[in-house]
Design a protein around this motif. Structure first.
Motif, PDB file in Angstrom:
ATOM      1  N   LYS A  98       0.877  -1.182   0.000  1.00  0.00           N
ATOM      2  CA  LYS A  98       0.000   0.000   0.000  1.00  0.00           C
ATOM      3  C   LYS A  98       0.908   1.223   0.000  1.00  0.00           C
ATOM      4  O   LYS A  98       1.280   1.737   1.043  1.00  0.00           O
ATOM      5  N   TYR A  99       1.263   1.677  -1.200  1.00  0.00           N
ATOM      6  CA  TYR A  99       2.278   2.706  -1.349  1.00  0.00           C
ATOM      7  C   TYR A  99       1.704   4.114  -1.470  1.00  0.00           C
ATOM      8  O   TYR A  99       2.098   4.879  -2.327  1.00  0.00           O
ATOM      9  N   THR A 100       0.785   4.480  -0.596  1.00  0.00           N
ATOM     10  CA  THR A 100       0.294   5.859  -0.609  1.00  0.00           C
ATOM     11  C   THR A 100       1.328   6.725   0.103  1.00  0.00           C
ATOM     12  O   THR A 100       2.032   6.275   1.010  1.00  0.00           O
ATOM     13  N   LYS A 101       1.402   7.958  -0.332  1.00  0.00           N
ATOM     14  CA  LYS A 101       2.355   8.886   0.270  1.00  0.00           C
ATOM     15  C   LYS A 101       2.095   9.015   1.773  1.00  0.00           C
ATOM     16  O   LYS A 101       3.018   9.000   2.581  1.00  0.00           O
ATOM     17  N   ALA A 102       0.835   9.091   2.147  1.00  0.00           N
ATOM     18  CA  ALA A 102       0.478   9.268   3.556  1.00  0.00           C
ATOM     19  C   ALA A 102       0.897   8.060   4.398  1.00  0.00           C
ATOM     20  O   ALA A 102       1.399   8.202   5.512  1.00  0.00           O
ATOM     21  N   ARG A 103       0.705   6.849   3.870  1.00  0.00           N
ATOM     22  CA  ARG A 103       1.088   5.643   4.613  1.00  0.00           C
ATOM     23  C   ARG A 103       2.599   5.579   4.795  1.00  0.00           C
ATOM     24  O   ARG A 103       3.101   5.268   5.862  1.00  0.00           O
TER      25      ARG A 103
END
Length: 75
Positions: free
Chosen positions: A38-43
């Motif tokens: 899960k490569y979201t910036k926020a994560r």
């Protein structure tokens, strides 16, 4: 760092708990395993800030091996 929410719904405190859960299972976990595809910036940012906080407070050490870094539980 506290309760700063991000757009993916994960807080830094949530990230801390997630890291601690992984370290109960084993003494070492890679950062890419924590991302769990899960490569979201926020994560990424939440997990990274939690990692820095845990390192600063002496809860973990960090090991670097080639292109990966690992969070290692301090005894």
């Amino acid at each position: 760092f506290g309760e700063v929410p991000d757009r993916s719904g994960i807080t830094i405190d949530d990230a801390n708990e997630e890291i601690e859960e992984h370290l109960v299972i084993g003494k070492k976990v890679s950062f890419s395993t924590l991302l769990n595809n899960k490569y979201t910036k926020a994560r990424i940012v939440s997990l990274f800030l939690a990692t820095l906080d845990m390192f600063k407070t002496g809860k973990i050490d960090i090991e670097v091996e080639e292109k990966e870094f690992y969070l290692v539980k301090v005894a």
